[in-house]
Design a protein around this motif. Structure first.
Motif, mmCIF file in Angstrom:
data_model
loop_
_atom_site.group_PDB
_atom_site.id
_atom_site.type_symbol
_atom_site.label_atom_id
_atom_site.label_comp_id
_atom_site.label_asym_id
_atom_site.label_seq_id
_atom_site.Cartn_x
_atom_site.Cartn_y
_atom_site.Cartn_z
ATOM 1 N N TYR A 165 0.831 -1.214 0.000
ATOM 2 C CA TYR A 165 0.000 0.000 0.000
ATOM 3 C C TYR A 165 0.860 1.257 0.000
ATOM 4 O O TYR A 165 2.019 1.257 0.407
ATOM 5 N N TYR A 180 -4.313 0.493 -1.499
ATOM 6 C CA TYR A 180 -3.862 -0.775 -0.949
ATOM 7 C C TYR A 180 -4.208 -1.936 -1.882
ATOM 8 O O TYR A 180 -4.904 -1.758 -2.876
ATOM 9 N N TYR A 192 -5.552 -1.277 -7.686
ATOM 10 C CA TYR A 192 -5.534 -1.066 -6.241
ATOM 11 C C TYR A 192 -6.934 -0.671 -5.774
ATOM 12 O O TYR A 192 -7.809 -0.321 -6.568
#
Length: 353
Positions: A165, A180, A192
């Motif tokens: 992350y 993350y 992500y």
């Protein structure tokens, strides 16, 4: 800079309550500085013309000044003690924010401008020498640029429940933004998930309690076609990389275009390779088939994996993640299982696997 010393050696933060006619001094070089402010300009201190000071090398923007003040308030909202621009003479560094919780200190670096990996490592090493952990938070300029594997490796952190992350500060929204479960597919597209936090309390609670499970992304025709088009275009226009990989395959009796479909089984992986993991897999297969005729020692197999990784630019250096190099061996072992399932591959010594 946002802090200065008074003639009584008291550290003050620039604001509209301070008087311009008073004397202020740089906490680093102790030379006199001027209080600057205006209707639009954020109050801050500036060195006089031609002054020589370490702090001048940082060349802070208005966005950076505003952001680090907001970040200080974000963390202080959780009853943590925080200070701006505390200077450590032993390492000649001053973090944007220094958090204190009892005897424990944490440095916060708010990065808006480009920073080389070498300079980054030097700053980390300085904090490590003082046993002070550092948290790197990226400013909005990094959101405006294309995210690359190199920048992920440079600034990313890792937790088992979050995966890889990155931390960003959004100045307009006054929120900490977390990207993350960072992963990359075979065409180098980065994926992500996003969470935003307006208070440190909510962020800390989420960090400790989040239980995130992301299913592996399976191969699909569109991604396969996208990568094959990239390869075809690269070969057609005689791109240096694609020409090199094609020649590597050609002298071993194959073609870069001849990629087995089973290599697309698990598309989204940790960002380990500077080029497509499918191309990496193709070059490993070609090497095993041509140079070893599908029968080799375990150490030979691992050396091939490392050699092909180097051929594609080498492994990433994850500056904030200890023992990240183990991810490569884990990936090589996982790929070994794929080879066993799809090729008549014989490993002569399996004990080390």
């Amino acid at each position: 800079m946002l802090t200065a010393l008074t003639k009584d050696n008291q550290l003050v933060i620039a604001d509209k309550k301070l008087r311009k006619k008073d004397s202020y001094f740089c906490p680093v070089c102790h030379k006199q500085v001027r209080l600057r402010r205006g209707k639009i300009l954020l109050p801050h201190f500036a060195h006089r013309q031609n002054a020589a000071c370490f702090a001048l090398l940082e060349n802070e923007s208005e966005r950076h000044l505003v952001g680090k003040l907001a970040i200080l308030n974000f963390f202080k909202g959780a009853n943590l003690e925080g200070d701006l621009e505390v200077y450590f003479p032993a390492i000649q560094q001053r973090p944007d924010v220094l958090l204190t919780n009892g005897q424990h200190q944490t440095a916060i670096e708010f990065q808006c401008s480009p920073l080389s990996a070498e300079r980054h490592k030097q700053r980390n090493k300085g904090y490590q020498s003082l046993k002070i952990p550092v948290i790197w938070i990226l400013g909005e300029p990094y959101l405006e640029r294309k995210l690359t594997g190199d920048k992920i490796a440079q600034f990313a952190y890792f937790r088992k429940n979050l995966g890889i992350y990155l931390l960003y500060w959004r100045s307009k929204l006054q929120v900490l933004e977390v990207h993350y479960q960072l992963k990359i597919d075979c065409s180098q597209k980065i994926y992500y998930q996003v969470m935003q936090f307006s208070t440190y309390y909510d962020y800390a609670k989420w960090l400790s309690s989040a239980q995130i499970s992301v299913k592996a992304s399976k191969g699909n025709l569109s991604v396969y076609r996208k990568l094959m088009k990239q390869i075809q275009t690269g070969i057609f226009y005689n791109s240096t990389n694609y020409r090199s990989w094609q020649n590597y395959c050609y002298v071993r009796g194959s073609s870069l275009m001849q990629i087995p479909h089973w290599l697309f089984q698990d598309l989204q992986i940790k960002p380990l390779f500077r080029q497509s993991n499918v191309i990496w897999g193709k070059l490993v297969i070609v090497t095993i088939q041509a140079d070893y005729h599908n029968e080799l020692l375990l150490e030979d197999y691992l050396n091939i994996c490392r050699r092909i990784t180097d051929l594609l630019g080498g492994p990433y250096n994850f500056l904030q993640i200890p023992n990240a190099e183990k991810w490569y061996d884990d990936f090589y072992k996982k790929f070994y299982m794929m080879l066993m399932q799809n090729l008549m591959l014989k490993i002569k010594n399996k004990s080390a696997m």
